[in-house]
Design an enzyme around this catalytic site. Structure first.
Site, PDB file in Angstrom:
ATOM      1  N   CYS A  78       1.146  -1.098  -0.242  1.00 34.70           N
ATOM      2  CA  CYS A  78      -0.302   0.069  -0.221  1.00 34.70           C
ATOM      3  C   CYS A  78       0.741   1.893   0.066  1.00 34.70           C
ATOM      4  O   CYS A  78       0.524   1.870  -0.837  1.00 34.70           O
ATOM      5  CB  CYS A  78      -0.956  -0.100   0.837  1.00 34.70           C
ATOM      6  SG  CYS A  78      -2.275  -1.246   0.801  1.00 34.70           S
ATOM      7  N   HIS A  79       1.619   1.212   1.069  1.00 36.44           N
ATOM      8  CA  HIS A  79       2.657   2.636   1.334  1.00 36.44           C
ATOM      9  C   HIS A  79       4.152   2.547   1.601  1.00 36.44           C
ATOM     10  O   HIS A  79       4.588   2.883   1.660  1.00 36.44           O
ATOM     11  CB  HIS A  79       2.129   3.411   2.320  1.00 36.44           C
ATOM     12  CG  HIS A  79       0.384   3.782   1.936  1.00 36.44           C
ATOM     13  ND1 HIS A  79      -0.185   2.934   2.690  1.00 36.44           N
ATOM     14  CD2 HIS A  79      -0.109   4.758   1.086  1.00 36.44           C
ATOM     15  CE1 HIS A  79      -2.052   3.063   2.721  1.00 36.44           C
ATOM     16  NE2 HIS A  79      -1.765   4.175   1.537  1.00 36.44           N
TER      17      HIS A  79
END
Lengths: 170, 418
Positions: free
Chosen positions: A134-135
């Site tokens: 995701c990040h």
């Protein structure tokens, strides 16, 4: 009103009424807020038992506990020694591998990125552990955060070996 | 409301109006003096009203068929798509309607920024508008969770986890929001209840927004105060009503294109996979209208500060009327502001684009620069411009520049007062 600043009987009654009113409103609002907290049926599902006899070294399984994935990884000797060789000063959230995996062969941890809750991918990232798509947080073979926006290591849930093959989580 | 003495012609009308002055209100709305130079950027208020009612009506209809329970939600949406009469149409209208709603609201907001509609005496209109915008984002986010696909589930997880950044009580807050230890059925059900509630809060605020607008009256492209009613104004009905309806028709053409020809273009294919708490999709992105904020969130390498920056980027808009210190409203008379305005537009588009790309390498760097510029624009450039900028002299009235030109032209040329 009189010119004197001395509080009067009426002022006392006003203050007392406001105070009682505030307590009453608070008491009435609390059930409306607390109803959103985890309910009894959710809390009742607090533990789960897992048979790990079929997990090969270097492999892992993912089980669901309290709606969250738990990684149960049977680590290889290299992975253990890699995790134990790390200098604690290099860590964002310093924690010894010995404290995270009581039985060094088995790493049991919540498969939840401590950034914003995604499930990290295994055998990815710069530290041979996990990588969150995701990040972009990188975790090592002990599930400790090494690089990226996540602030903490992946959590270790409460668990115990009921027998040599069965782990009870929760 | 503006002061006028409307007397209904019928006896019954007068009897009713004396008891509840709805007919006076209606007369006020028809006669409401509107600057005659409003351009098509001013038609988005009407378009947004249409969008809100469109979403409420289709939403209520969808609620008759949807089931807000984790085991049934995904299936019930497919049931709407396949079995319910015209269910596909109603759902596609509602899903694309949110994108069209945001498209219109962004144009509406940027129109305000260009023509200075947020400035005195319209600060309260602006603040109510920003609260509406914030509620719209929350409503859209919760609505996106309802189909219970992979994107729904992981969007809910990531966004609710923003609150875990709060020191000390973060975990308690997230557990409270979820009603459990992860996003699950209790989360879905409460999101559904709130998704149903919020549009009505928005509707209430829209009424206040319009009420607050009708106190000073509309701003206009020239941005000067207009005497009302005067040669510079026209009655709202029929002049503005017809213009708004025409603009709405053009807007609906685009709307219909998405609904009928590209209903999934703005969506994400992963949301047609049912929610799975064990697998995160490799690349998760929010809907396009939230991307600039997502880019700001990701561009800060610290969890708490990232969340703070994201909320600050919205808060800075709320206090904008006091940051933009220039007394001149319209960018037409502010040569420097006009340039910075377009840089800001570009900056927000860049942020949105970076929000859709993975946060690594050059993309991350660009996102960081764009984030910094966003805050510099509001916190540094606007206050400085207010005192330093040399503005162009304002005309005395809307008609003045036109009439001066007209006096040079042959008299029998018909003048177009639209």
């Amino acid at each position: 009103m009189s010119e004197e600043k001395k509080p009067k009987r009426r002022d006392f009654l006003y203050t007392a009424s406001y105070a009682v009113g505030a307590v009453g409103i608070g008491a009435a609002v609390w059930p409306l807020i607390d109803q959103m907290n985890p309910d009894s049926s959710v809390k009742a599902l607090a533990s789960t038992e897992v048979d790990v006899s079929l997990v090969e070294p270097g492999k892992s399984i993912t089980v669901l506990w309290r709606g969250k994935p738990v990684f149960i990884k049977r680590r290889t000797q290299e992975e253990i020694s890699e995790a134990r060789a790390v200098n604690l000063d290099d860590l964002i959230d310093p924690e010894k591998d010995e404290d995270r995996a009581k039985n060094p062969e088995w790493l049991v941890m919540l498969g939840v990125c401590t950034h914003l809750g995604c499930v990290p991918l295994e055998d990815k990232g710069d530290y041979n552990g996990w990588f969150c798509p995701c990040h972009g947080s990188h975790y090592d073979t002990s599930g400790r955060i090494r690089k990226g926006p996540a602030p903490e290591n992946m959590q270790i849930p409460k668990y115990e070996f009921v027998s040599s093959n069965i782990i009870k989580i929760g | 409301m503006s002061d006028h003495n409307y007397v209904p012609s019928s006896k019954l009308g007068k009897w009713f109006n004396d008891r509840l002055p709805l007919l006076s209100l209606s007369a006020h709305l028809r006669e409401y003096p509107t600057p005659k130079n409003l351009n098509y950027w001013w038609t988005f208020g009407g378009i947004l009203t249409f969008c809100l009612f469109g979403q409420i009506i289709t939403g209520i209809v969808l609620a008759m068929h949807y089931v807000a329970q984790a085991d049934l939600a995904f299936e019930s949406v497919e049931h709407i798509m396949r079995d319910v009469n015209y269910g596909w149409l109603i759902r596609y209208f509602h899903a694309n309607g949110s994108s069209m709603f945001f498209l219109a609201v962004y144009i509406h907001i940027f129109r305000s920024l260009y023509y200075g509609s947020h400035k005195s005496p319209r600060e309260v209109i602006w603040i109510i508008g920003m609260i509406i915008y914030f509620l719209m984002m929350m409503t859209a986010f919760m609505g996106y969770v309802l189909p219970w696909g992979q994107m729904s589930f992981w969007a809910a997880t990531v966004i609710t986890n923003l609150f875990s950044a709060v020191p000390f009580i973060g975990e308690s807050i997230t557990n409270w929001l979820w009603g459990g230890y992860a996003v699950d059925s209790p989360t879905l059900t409460r999101f559904y209840a709130l998704h149903y509630l919020f549009p009505f809060l928005i509707l209430g605020l829209v009424i206040l927004h319009i009420w607050a607008l009708h106190i000073p009256g509309n701003n206009n492209p020239v941005g000067i105060d207009v005497k009302k009613p005067s040669k510079d104004t026209v009655p709202f009905h029929p002049y503005i009503v017809i213009k708004d309806l025409f603009a709405l028709l053009v807007f609906l053409t685009l709307f219909a294109f998405f609904v009928f020809y590209a209903p999934n273009l703005l969506g994400h294919p992963d949301n047609y996979i049912e929610a799975n708490p064990l697998v995160t999709p490799t690349h998760i992105v929010p809907e396009w209208y939230l991307l600039p904020f997502y880019a700001i969130l990701r561009s800060i390498p610290d969890k708490l500060l990232g969340v703070v920056a994201m909320f600050a980027s919205i808060f800075v808009l709320i206090i904008l009327p006091w940051l933009d210190t220039s007394k001149i409203r319209s960018a037409i008379f502010r040569p420097l502001y006009k340039q910075f305005y377009w840089i800001l537009v570009l900056d927000v588009i860049v942020l949105g684009y970076m929000g859709a790309l993975p946060p690594e390498g050059i993309y991350l760097l660009i996102a960081r620069v764009a984030t910094a510029y966003y805050f510099i624009h509001f916190l540094v450039i606007l206050p400085v411009l207010g005192s330093k900028e040399k503005t162009i002299p304002l005309p005395l009235s809307i008609s003045e520049p036109v009439l001066n030109e007209a006096s040079d032209v042959v008299k029998n040329n018909k003048m177009n007062t639209e």
